[in-house]
Design a protein around this motif. Structure first.
Motif, mmCIF file in Angstrom:
data_model
loop_
_atom_site.group_PDB
_atom_site.id
_atom_site.type_symbol
_atom_site.label_atom_id
_atom_site.label_comp_id
_atom_site.label_asym_id
_atom_site.label_seq_id
_atom_site.Cartn_x
_atom_site.Cartn_y
_atom_site.Cartn_z
ATOM 1 N N LEU A 1 0.792 -1.234 0.000
ATOM 2 C CA LEU A 1 0.000 0.000 0.000
ATOM 3 C C LEU A 1 0.821 1.279 0.000
ATOM 4 O O LEU A 1 0.346 2.311 -0.452
ATOM 5 C CB LEU A 1 -0.927 0.017 1.219
ATOM 6 N N GLU A 2 2.013 1.215 0.514
ATOM 7 C CA GLU A 2 2.806 2.436 0.664
ATOM 8 C C GLU A 2 2.975 3.200 -0.640
ATOM 9 O O GLU A 2 2.857 4.412 -0.670
ATOM 10 C CB GLU A 2 4.179 2.117 1.260
ATOM 11 N N GLY A 3 3.252 2.490 -1.713
ATOM 12 C CA GLY A 3 3.534 3.154 -2.968
ATOM 13 C C GLY A 3 2.327 3.386 -3.860
ATOM 14 O O GLY A 3 2.469 3.898 -4.956
ATOM 15 N N VAL A 4 1.138 3.027 -3.395
ATOM 16 C CA VAL A 4 -0.055 3.164 -4.230
ATOM 17 C C VAL A 4 -0.613 4.580 -4.101
ATOM 18 O O VAL A 4 -0.808 5.081 -2.999
ATOM 19 C CB VAL A 4 -1.137 2.130 -3.830
ATOM 20 N N SER A 5 -0.870 5.203 -5.238
ATOM 21 C CA SER A 5 -1.415 6.561 -5.254
ATOM 22 C C SER A 5 -2.826 6.545 -5.844
ATOM 23 O O SER A 5 -3.235 5.566 -6.483
ATOM 24 C CB SER A 5 -0.528 7.473 -6.094
ATOM 25 N N LEU A 6 -3.547 7.640 -5.638
ATOM 26 C CA LEU A 6 -4.882 7.769 -6.231
ATOM 27 C C LEU A 6 -4.791 7.705 -7.756
ATOM 28 O O LEU A 6 -5.658 7.126 -8.413
ATOM 29 C CB LEU A 6 -5.545 9.072 -5.786
ATOM 30 N N ARG A 7 -3.728 8.264 -8.308
ATOM 31 C CA ARG A 7 -3.529 8.244 -9.767
ATOM 32 C C ARG A 7 -3.379 6.803 -10.273
ATOM 33 O O ARG A 7 -3.950 6.428 -11.297
ATOM 34 C CB ARG A 7 -2.297 9.071 -10.129
ATOM 35 N N GLN A 8 -2.615 5.985 -9.529
ATOM 36 C CA GLN A 8 -2.440 4.583 -9.928
ATOM 37 C C GLN A 8 -3.749 3.807 -9.817
ATOM 38 O O GLN A 8 -4.043 2.960 -10.658
ATOM 39 C CB GLN A 8 -1.363 3.926 -9.070
ATOM 40 N N VAL A 9 -4.523 4.091 -8.785
ATOM 41 C CA VAL A 9 -5.822 3.439 -8.632
ATOM 42 C C VAL A 9 -6.719 3.808 -9.806
ATOM 43 O O VAL A 9 -7.404 2.947 -10.373
ATOM 44 C CB VAL A 9 -6.482 3.808 -7.283
ATOM 45 N N ALA A 10 -6.705 5.072 -10.188
ATOM 46 C CA ALA A 10 -7.505 5.513 -11.326
ATOM 47 C C ALA A 10 -7.099 4.768 -12.600
ATOM 48 O O ALA A 10 -7.955 4.276 -13.347
ATOM 49 C CB ALA A 10 -7.355 7.024 -11.526
ATOM 50 N N ALA A 11 -5.803 4.662 -12.840
ATOM 51 C CA ALA A 11 -5.320 3.959 -14.032
ATOM 52 C C ALA A 11 -5.719 2.488 -13.994
ATOM 53 O O ALA A 11 -6.174 1.931 -15.000
ATOM 54 C CB ALA A 11 -3.800 4.098 -14.149
ATOM 55 N N ALA B 1 -8.253 1.175 -12.477
ATOM 56 C CA ALA B 1 -9.707 1.051 -12.622
ATOM 57 C C ALA B 1 -10.185 1.535 -13.987
ATOM 58 O O ALA B 1 -11.346 1.313 -14.351
ATOM 59 C CB ALA B 1 -10.416 1.839 -11.522
ATOM 60 N N GLY B 2 -9.310 2.199 -14.742
ATOM 61 C CA GLY B 2 -9.696 2.713 -16.055
ATOM 62 C C GLY B 2 -10.596 3.936 -15.974
ATOM 63 O O GLY B 2 -11.473 4.137 -16.817
ATOM 64 N N VAL B 3 -10.377 4.769 -14.963
ATOM 65 C CA VAL B 3 -11.175 5.986 -14.777
ATOM 66 C C VAL B 3 -10.227 7.162 -14.560
ATOM 67 O O VAL B 3 -9.022 6.997 -14.452
ATOM 68 C CB VAL B 3 -12.145 5.854 -13.570
ATOM 69 N N SER B 4 -10.797 8.345 -14.462
ATOM 70 C CA SER B 4 -9.977 9.537 -14.243
ATOM 71 C C SER B 4 -9.624 9.690 -12.766
ATOM 72 O O SER B 4 -10.333 9.205 -11.882
ATOM 73 C CB SER B 4 -10.726 10.787 -14.710
ATOM 74 N N THR B 5 -8.533 10.405 -12.521
ATOM 75 C CA THR B 5 -8.149 10.705 -11.145
ATOM 76 C C THR B 5 -9.235 11.527 -10.472
ATOM 77 O O THR B 5 -9.517 11.350 -9.282
ATOM 78 C CB THR B 5 -6.801 11.458 -11.109
ATOM 79 N N GLY B 6 -9.869 12.389 -11.225
ATOM 80 C CA GLY B 6 -10.961 13.203 -10.680
ATOM 81 C C GLY B 6 -12.101 12.350 -10.163
ATOM 82 O O GLY B 6 -12.712 12.673 -9.142
ATOM 83 N N MET B 7 -12.397 11.255 -10.862
ATOM 84 C CA MET B 7 -13.466 10.367 -10.402
ATOM 85 C C MET B 7 -13.088 9.725 -9.071
ATOM 86 O O MET B 7 -13.900 9.630 -8.162
ATOM 87 C CB MET B 7 -13.784 9.281 -11.418
ATOM 88 N N VAL B 8 -11.825 9.292 -8.964
ATOM 89 C CA VAL B 8 -11.374 8.692 -7.707
ATOM 90 C C VAL B 8 -11.530 9.716 -6.585
ATOM 91 O O VAL B 8 -12.051 9.411 -5.509
ATOM 92 C CB VAL B 8 -9.910 8.208 -7.811
ATOM 93 N N GLN B 9 -11.109 10.952 -6.839
ATOM 94 C CA GLN B 9 -11.186 11.991 -5.821
ATOM 95 C C GLN B 9 -12.627 12.382 -5.503
ATOM 96 O O GLN B 9 -12.916 12.846 -4.399
ATOM 97 C CB GLN B 9 -10.385 13.212 -6.262
ATOM 98 N N HIS B 10 -13.520 12.180 -6.430
ATOM 99 C CA HIS B 10 -14.945 12.449 -6.175
ATOM 100 C C HIS B 10 -15.487 11.485 -5.125
ATOM 101 O O HIS B 10 -16.265 11.877 -4.258
ATOM 102 C CB HIS B 10 -15.742 12.322 -7.482
#
Length: 191
Positions: free
Chosen positions: A27-37, A39-48
């Motif tokens: 988990l340490e190196g996982v970012s919201l941007r990586q989660v978005a990629a 999941a195939g969605v935008s970083t904005g969606m993750v942050q929403h």
């Protein structure tokens, strides 16, 4: 007419992506941007849906616990305390690909929780609920003389945690892990 969005489904999609990344990288190196990629969605969606990584991780951990409970409830047809305990504990052991992924995620959460008290609280609550359930089943079955149900429940949970680690690192076979679990259950519940 605009399409209706299932917010719970979206949150689960993102949590599943987080779990895949956590299982592969920790988990340490996982970012919201990586989660978005992932999941195939935008970083904005993750942050929403999740303001912070910790918020997303707390949701993902709760989702894993819910899935374990759902599987346990779906598979159990017996109301015998020993079978209820065995059924729940087998759902925690990494005996198939889904449970291996979940175990990798829980391990990543445990490591992360060592330095993040907000994450540790969710883990403590889930473990306490499981210990309470196990102790209640032991009381219902009437444990052997001298066995404290609360301590025995803690021991069962520790045993399954250890067996899970041994399975993930290929130290035990599934058969050996289940035999060890069954031996402990026989000591506590009888044959």
């Amino acid at each position: 007419m605009p399409r209706r969005v299932d917010h719970r489904e979206r949150r689960e999609l993102l949590a599943d992506a987080l779990m895949r990344l956590a299982a592969a990288r920790g988990l340490e190196g996982v970012s919201l941007r990586q989660v978005a990629a992932e999941a195939g969605v935008s970083t904005g969606m993750v942050q929403h849906y999740f303001r912070t990584k910790d918020e997303m991780m707390t949701f993902a951990l709760a989702m894993v616990m819910d899935r374990v409970r759902e599987r346990s409830g779906a598979e159990l047809t017996s109301t015998a305390p020993r079978e209820l305990v065995r059924g729940l504990l087998c759902q925690v052991l990494p005996l198939d690909e889904t449970r291996r992924l979940e175990n990798h995620v829980v391990l990543a959460f445990l490591a992360y929780a060592a330095v993040k008290p907000s994450i540790a609280a969710g883990l403590r609550e889930a473990a306490a609920q499981t210990r309470t359930f196990l102790a209640e089943q032991l009381r219902a079955a009437g444990p052997p003389a001298g066995v404290d149900p609360d301590r025995a429940a803690a021991g069962l949970l520790a045993l399954v945690d250890g067996l899970g680690l041994q399975l993930l690192s290929s130290q035990y076979t599934e058969e050996a892990a289940l035999a060890a679990l069954d031996a402990q259950l026989t000591l506590l519940f009888g044959a």
